[in-house]
Design an enzyme around this catalytic site. Structure first.
Site, PDB file in Angstrom:
ATOM      1  N   GLY A   1       0.873  -1.176   0.000  1.00 40.86           N
ATOM      2  CA  GLY A   1       0.000   0.000   0.000  1.00 40.86           C
ATOM      3  C   GLY A   1       0.898   1.209   0.000  1.00 40.86           C
ATOM      4  CD  GLU A   2       2.297   5.698  -0.717  1.00 39.43           C
ATOM      5  OE1 GLU A   2       2.009   5.082  -1.753  1.00 39.43           O
ATOM      6  OE2 GLU A   2       3.416   6.205  -0.528  1.00 39.43           O
ATOM      7  CB  SER A   3       5.358   2.702   3.742  1.00 40.33           C
ATOM      8  OG  SER A   3       6.053   3.646   2.966  1.00 40.33           O
TER       9      SER A   3
ATOM     10  CG  HIS B   1       2.788  -6.838  -4.175  1.00 44.08           C
ATOM     11  ND1 HIS B   1       2.060  -6.310  -3.133  1.00 44.08           N
ATOM     12  CD2 HIS B   1       3.537  -5.824  -4.651  1.00 44.08           C
ATOM     13  CE1 HIS B   1       2.342  -5.031  -2.992  1.00 44.08           C
ATOM     14  NE2 HIS B   1       3.242  -4.711  -3.909  1.00 44.08           N
TER      15      HIS B   1
ATOM     16  CB  CYS C   1       5.262  -3.857  -1.218  1.00 43.20           C
ATOM     17  SG  CYS C   1       5.745  -2.645  -2.456  1.00 43.20           S
TER      18      CYS C   1
ATOM     19  NE  ARG D   1       7.905   5.274   0.962  1.00 44.88           N
ATOM     20  CZ  ARG D   1       7.165   6.330   0.622  1.00 44.88           C
ATOM     21  NH1 ARG D   1       7.583   7.542   0.891  1.00 44.88           N
ATOM     22  NH2 ARG D   1       6.019   6.154   0.007  1.00 44.88           N
TER      23      ARG D   1
ATOM     24  CD  GLU E   1       0.428  -9.247  -1.793  1.00 44.41           C
ATOM     25  OE1 GLU E   1       1.479  -9.890  -1.641  1.00 44.41           O
ATOM     26  OE2 GLU E   1       0.402  -8.002  -1.940  1.00 44.41           O
TER      27      GLU E   1
ATOM     28  CB  ILE F   1       3.271  -2.615  -7.349  1.00 47.15           C
ATOM     29  CG1 ILE F   1       2.735  -3.846  -8.105  1.00 47.15           C
ATOM     30  CG2 ILE F   1       2.418  -1.379  -7.636  1.00 47.15           C
ATOM     31  CD1 ILE F   1       1.385  -4.338  -7.597  1.00 47.15           C
ATOM     32  NE  ARG F   2       3.360   3.828  -6.354  1.00 50.90           N
ATOM     33  CZ  ARG F   2       3.473   4.481  -5.208  1.00 50.90           C
ATOM     34  NH1 ARG F   2       4.493   5.270  -4.982  1.00 50.90           N
ATOM     35  NH2 ARG F   2       2.551   4.368  -4.292  1.00 50.90           N
TER      36      ARG F   2
HETATM   37  N1  GLN Z   1       5.972   2.696  -2.714  1.00 51.11           N
HETATM   38  C1  GLN Z   1       5.129   2.283  -1.633  1.00 51.11           C
HETATM   39  C2  GLN Z   1       5.630   2.801  -0.299  1.00 51.11           C
HETATM   40  O1  GLN Z   1       6.776   3.039  -0.109  1.00 51.11           O
HETATM   41  C3  GLN Z   1       5.006   0.777  -1.539  1.00 51.11           C
HETATM   42  C4  GLN Z   1       4.281   0.251  -2.750  1.00 51.11           C
HETATM   43  C5  GLN Z   1       3.549  -1.023  -2.493  1.00 51.11           C
HETATM   44  O2  GLN Z   1       3.327  -1.411  -1.353  1.00 51.11           O
HETATM   45  N2  GLN Z   1       3.102  -1.663  -3.554  1.00 51.11           N
HETATM   46  O3  GLN Z   1       4.863   2.940   0.578  1.00 51.11           O
END
Ligand code: GLN
Length: 197
Positions: free
Chosen positions: A56-58, A178, A85, A112, A180, A142-143
């Site tokens: 998600g978004e840390s 990921h 992630c 990150r 999952e 993913i990012r």
């Molecule tokens: N770039 C996101 C972060 O640093 C992580 C991306 C993800 O969890 N898919 O929070």
């Protein structure tokens, strides 16, 4: 054996983690009363053998961990932690972003969004140490972050040119990608097996 697994359900790909762990519990032959539950507050951790911290978004997940009073309960949680992630970012001791209040459970430095714009999201078949049949793992990034330095007790399981993308420390597993999402449950199974499940 009936097993309860928690998935931190503050932000991110929560339902995918619930589905993957539900399938992994079945494939490990766990009892019919086994369950995967959403964790939003400290009491939800009770009885859980493990906690998944989703992607998600840390920065957001970190803020909500603090807001919901989950920071110390997760730090002292006695079970396993399966962190993907954004979860990997949270497990670290060092991240160069003051908005992330890391849990500091694994002695490592995390960068990150380490793959830059062009490769923000990509898939790759990568070797991961310790998988039961030794075949590569189809990893979805993913990012994604990478671990740029790993300290005491952190065991590296997979590395790309940019850095470490899978690491474990005892009952903790941190992945930049990921598992999952891909349908390959070997890392979930290995994690459960390490916990004696
Ligand atoms: N770039 C996101 C972060 O640093 C992580 C991306 C993800 O969890 N898919 O929070």
């Amino acid at each position: 054996m009936d097993v309860k697994i928690g998935v931190l359900a503050l932000q991110g790909d929560v339902s995918e983690h619930i589905d993957a762990f539900s399938a992994a519990l079945r494939s490990r032959g766990c009892g019919k009363a086994s369950s995967v539950v959403e964790v939003r507050r400290p009491a939800d951790l009770a009885g859980c053998a493990a906690l998944a911290i989703p992607g998600g978004e840390s920065t957001t997940i970190s803020r909500l961990i603090d807001k919901n009073g989950l920071y110390e309960p997760i730090r002292t949680f006695p079970g396993g932690i399966f962190a993907t992630c954004a979860g990997m970012v949270l497990m670290a001791t060092d991240v160069a972003d003051p908005r992330v209040h890391t849990l500091g459970l694994m002695d490592m430095t995390v960068d990150r969004n380490a793959f830059g714009r062009q490769r923000e999201s990509f898939e790759a078949d990568i070797p991961v140490a310790g998988l039961p049949d030794g075949g590569p793992f189809h990893a979805i990034f993913i990012r994604a972050p990478v671990v740029t330095a790993a300290g005491s007790g952190v065991h590296v399981l997979a590395t790309l040119d940019q850095g470490i993308v899978a690491a474990e420390k005892g009952r903790y597993l941190a992945l930049a990608f990921h598992p999952e999402l891909g349908g390959d449950l070997r890392l979930h199974e290995r994690f459960l097996q390490n916990l004696g499940i």
